[in-house]
Design an enzyme around this catalytic site. Structure first.
Site, PDB file in Angstrom:
ATOM      1  N   ASP A 160      46.246  34.450  16.642  1.00  0.00           N
ATOM      2  CA  ASP A 160      45.060  35.305  16.600  1.00  0.00           C
ATOM      3  C   ASP A 160      44.895  36.048  17.914  1.00  0.00           C
ATOM      4  O   ASP A 160      44.026  36.920  18.016  1.00  0.00           O
ATOM      5  CB  ASP A 160      43.810  34.455  16.337  1.00  0.00           C
ATOM      6  N   ASP A 199      45.671  32.453   4.324  1.00  0.00           N
ATOM      7  CA  ASP A 199      45.103  31.895   5.556  1.00  0.00           C
ATOM      8  C   ASP A 199      44.712  30.431   5.356  1.00  0.00           C
ATOM      9  O   ASP A 199      44.596  29.942   4.209  1.00  0.00           O
ATOM     10  CB  ASP A 199      43.876  32.740   5.953  1.00  0.00           C
TER      11      ASP A 199
HETATM   12  C1  DGJ Z   1      42.084  33.919  10.863  1.00  0.00           C
HETATM   13  C2  DGJ Z   1      43.239  34.879  10.877  1.00  0.00           C
HETATM   14  O1  DGJ Z   1      44.197  34.456  11.785  1.00  0.00           O
HETATM   15  C3  DGJ Z   1      42.716  36.272  11.174  1.00  0.00           C
HETATM   16  O2  DGJ Z   1      43.778  37.170  11.287  1.00  0.00           O
HETATM   17  C4  DGJ Z   1      41.780  36.672  10.085  1.00  0.00           C
HETATM   18  O3  DGJ Z   1      42.469  36.775   8.864  1.00  0.00           O
HETATM   19  C5  DGJ Z   1      40.639  35.661   9.982  1.00  0.00           C
HETATM   20  N1  DGJ Z   1      41.145  34.328   9.845  1.00  0.00           N
HETATM   21  C6  DGJ Z   1      39.759  35.986   8.801  1.00  0.00           C
HETATM   22  O4  DGJ Z   1      38.808  35.046   8.596  1.00  0.00           O
END
Ligand code: DGJ
Length: 736
Positions: A546, A476
């Site tokens: 997201d 991430d």
């Molecule tokens: C952003 C990601 O896109 C989510 O899926 C998740 O992993 C969060 N970060 C976790 O902090």
């Protein structure tokens, strides 16, 4: 005839391979014309009378013996648009009166900023052509590289700039390539724009004289624009008709693609490092390589353009090229438990996930350091003892005993100021000395360009993968850059951070994969903030957004697949009321939206009832029957969800045309208006295909078995009615 003969004579030995096929790259030495052929595409350019490289042709494949007359420079337009601007170039330095977007701009220490690049020599090796250019006066060389993919005709272009002068120089702008289209006025530019939780919205706009800039100034690819373009000539709404030129830049840092239609209606596209705040000091003897800018052409519309890119990415880009494994069905903990991950809580979810056929169990954020929320912990990559008293091993063993493999979330490039790492190394982050450090999600960006930071990041990841049986990392990256300073190096070297950071990111990923070849990696940046053909060389899949609302996702996925293969497009089934829209959507609707890419489940399974498990198990079983077709097949967008459309229909056809999978959804029906008739595509017209419903059959009569011709031409009526309805079926070839 004479020129055709000449072509054959000059290239007789080189042009005939063992298989008797025409060589992919040829040079006609008398006309001084280079020609590259691949797939259904030919590309040609020549060395003109000024010794510049001048584009001649990019389009449908030409006859093997067709040849081009020599390139010649164009007159300028009075004294205002000089010949240098009126004559298209493959790779123009900023000099000699060039008023268009240059590929390369340099400032020399004596104040000279004039750079005029002329042909010196070339080399042909298989599908690759290298050309050496040199400034007319100074020892600055540029090596251009062209590599054509024989299957798709997609051309990869890049440049390497070498300083052979006795003094350091400053590169202020460096593109990988300029693409030139036939001059004209009837062009439509397609691009993908977006924002966090709203990525990949397809924009289509008529081109006019002037520039249109697609870019990221954020240090990484960004959610706002994808480094992709397509230009349609005489745009129609038929996805499979018309001439389309397209391209994608393989770079995960700040980038820019400039699309311009000049005053003479020349259309060109220049892309590479973003010149904004750019300055790469090149010492004597040093060189700078640009990213690769891929370009392709389709005479069968934007639909075929995207299918060519999909094939190319699968065979030539992804780490498991040429035959990537289909994505396993995953479970991810994030939307169920957020930071509150514990050994027992995750074990309970793992048992439930295994019962519906999940193949990979992924623990998301929260397992490390003092991570209770997003205020602390990033940078401290040790297992949190309160949450996992015996380390990760008991959970990993449990996951394995359930027949799944194990994945883990990391965010290696970031640090919370509230962390041991930051307290020890406050100088490791991007910053301008003495200036405030702007936080995003309570975190700062580690300067990966620093060798010590690179070593730390590689070291902890290597240790994590060596000590634990981990099959998958979700990598991430949850903010963009601010204050991109690098105080530890000289002030005229600080801007190298834009290049060296990303080079080190790629280096870490490459070395990790070499050392841990079974580990797969997902690129995530708060959703789709780092998706491009550069990161896809090192990562097997991406997290497109997201936003997991299954209705919103249809539009995001529609846009995403113009540039990227469904193989890498992960999509989770999450809770209802679901996502930002809080619409109570059925589990079936949510599954059918997610089954159009790499399927995942992110719901809190502790909230599910017995019938939810039964529905999920059924649909996951069905998905496994079609996933190869969905992920590796040819995608046809039969009805687009864009522009407020009430419906969305996609069809995927396996490469052997033995199977098709169709997903149809409806936002809301209106009284008296039927669902649109569906005309499938890409089937073998003579073969018999048998219908199998993945969901319950909606109203509307379809035959059990019919020819490909029937499925493609008769107009299939599905009677989907109501709000947020969805249905899916597959066709399997039964004869011949
Ligand atoms: C952003 C990601 O896109 C989510 O899926 C998740 O992993 C969060 N970060 C976790 O902090």
């Amino acid at each position: 005839m004479r020129s055709a003969l000449k072509f054959v004579t000059v290239f007789f030995f080189a042009a005939v391979t063992a298989a008797g096929a025409q060589n992919a790259v040829r040079f006609d030495s008398s006309a001084k014309v280079f020609r590259l052929d691949g797939g259904d595409v030919s590309y040609a350019f020549g060395i003109n009378d000024r010794n510049e490289l001048q584009p001649l042709y990019w389009g449908s494949r030409l006859g093997a013996a067709d040849s081009f007359p020599p390139a010649h420079t164009n007159e300028g337009n009075a004294s205002f648009d000089m010949s240098t601007s009126a004559t298209p170039q493959e790779f123009a330095g900023w000099g000699a009166g060039l008023q268009l977007e240059p590929a390369l701009k340099i400032t020399f220490p004596d104040g000279n900023r004039d750079l005029v690049l002329h042909y010196v020599s070339h080399r042909i090796e298989g599908n690759t052509l290298s050309i050496r250019l040199k400034d007319v006066e100074r020892e600055v060389f540029v090596e251009l590289r062209y590599e054509i993919d024989p299957a798709t005709g997609i051309l990869g272009r890049s440049a390497k700039i070498e300083n052979k002068t006795a003094a350091a120089l400053m590169i202020e702008q460096a593109a990988a390539a300029t693409w030139t289209l036939p001059h004209g006025t009837n062009y439509t530019l397609d691009s993908l724009t977006g924002r966090w939780a709203g990525e990949d919205q397809l924009q289509q706009e008529a081109m006019h004289q002037g520039q249109r800039v697609l870019e990221s100034r954020r240090g990484s690819t960004g959610h706002q624009n994808d480094p992709w373009f397509a230009i349609e000539r005489a745009h129609t709404n038929d996805q499979d008709a018309g001439d389309v030129w397209f391209g994608a830049l393989a770079w995960s840092g700040s980038w820019r693609i400039t699309v311009e239609q000049d005053l003479l209606n020349q259309v060109r596209v220049t892309g590479g490092y973003n010149p904004f705040d750019f300055g790469y000091k090149l010492n004597p003897g040093e060189s700078l390589a640009t990213p690769v800018f891929y370009g392709g052409y389709s005479s069968h519309g934007i639909g075929e353009a995207s299918r060519l890119l999909h094939r190319f990415e699968l065979a030539q880009i992804l780490p498991q090229r040429p035959n990537p494994h289909p994505r396993p069905v995953i479970y991810n903990s994030w939307e169920a438990t957020e930071f509150n991950v514990t050994e027992s809580g995750q074990e309970t979810l793992a048992e439930k996930a295994a019962s519906i056929g999940v193949e990979r169990f992924v623990v998301d954020d929260g397992w490390f350091g003092q991570r209770k929320d997003d205020h602390a912990g990033l940078g401290d990559w040790y297992v949190n003892q309160q949450k996992f008293p015996n380390g990760l091993k008991p959970l990993i063993d449990k996951v394995h005993s359930l027949g799944m493999d194990f994945g883990l979330w990391v965010e290696p490039e970031m640090v919370n100021p509230n962390s041991d790492l930051y307290r020890k190394h406050p100088d490791w982050v991007l910053n301008f000395a003495g200036r405030p450090r702007t936080e995003g999600r309570n975190q700062l960006v580690l300067n990966l360009a620093r060798p010590d930071v690179r070593a730390y990041v590689f070291g902890f990841l290597d240790k994590l993968l060596s000590e634990n049986d981990i099959a998958f990392l979700k990598w991430d990256y949850n903010r963009n850059w601010s204050e991109p300073g690098w105080p530890a190096v000289a002030s005229d070297e600080q801007k190298q951070v834009y290049v060296k950071y990303v080079d080190n990111l790629y280096g870490i990923l490459r070395e990790l994969r070499e050392k841990h070849p079974k580990v797969e990696i997902e690129s995530c940046s708060g959703g789709g903030g780092r998706v491009d053909l550069g990161i896809l060389r090192y990562t097997d899949e991406v997290w497109p957004s997201d936003n997991t609302d299954p209705f919103d996702r249809l539009t995001i996925q529609d846009g995403f697949t113009y540039a990227y293969t469904p193989e890498v497009m992960m999509a989770w089934v999450t809770e209802t009321p679901s996502g930002p829209n809080y619409a109570p959507l059925s589990l079936q609707y949510r599954f059918l939206s997610s089954m159009q890419g790499g399927l995942g489940v992110g719901s809190n399974l502790n909230h599910w009832q017995a019938e939810d498990f039964a529905t999920a198990k059924h649909l996951i079983d069905e998905y496994k029957q079609i996933r190869e077709t969905v992920q590796h097949g040819s995608l046809y967008r039969l009805v687009s969800p864009r522009n407020g459309s009430e419906q969305s229909v996609t069809e995927s056809v396996s490469s052997d045309r033995n199977q098709a999978a169709v997903f149809a959804s409806l936002h809301s029906s209106q009284f008296g208006y039927p669902y649109p008739l569906l005309y499938l595509r890409g089937l073998d017209p003579k073969a018999q295909y048998k219908l199998h419903w993945i969901t319950a059959k909606p109203g509307g009569d379809l035959p059990e078995t019919a020819t490909g011709a029937f499925w493609m031409n008769s107009g299939l009526q599905l009677n989907l009615m109501g709000d947020f309805q969805a249905a899916a079926f597959r066709l399997d070839r039964v004869a011949p």
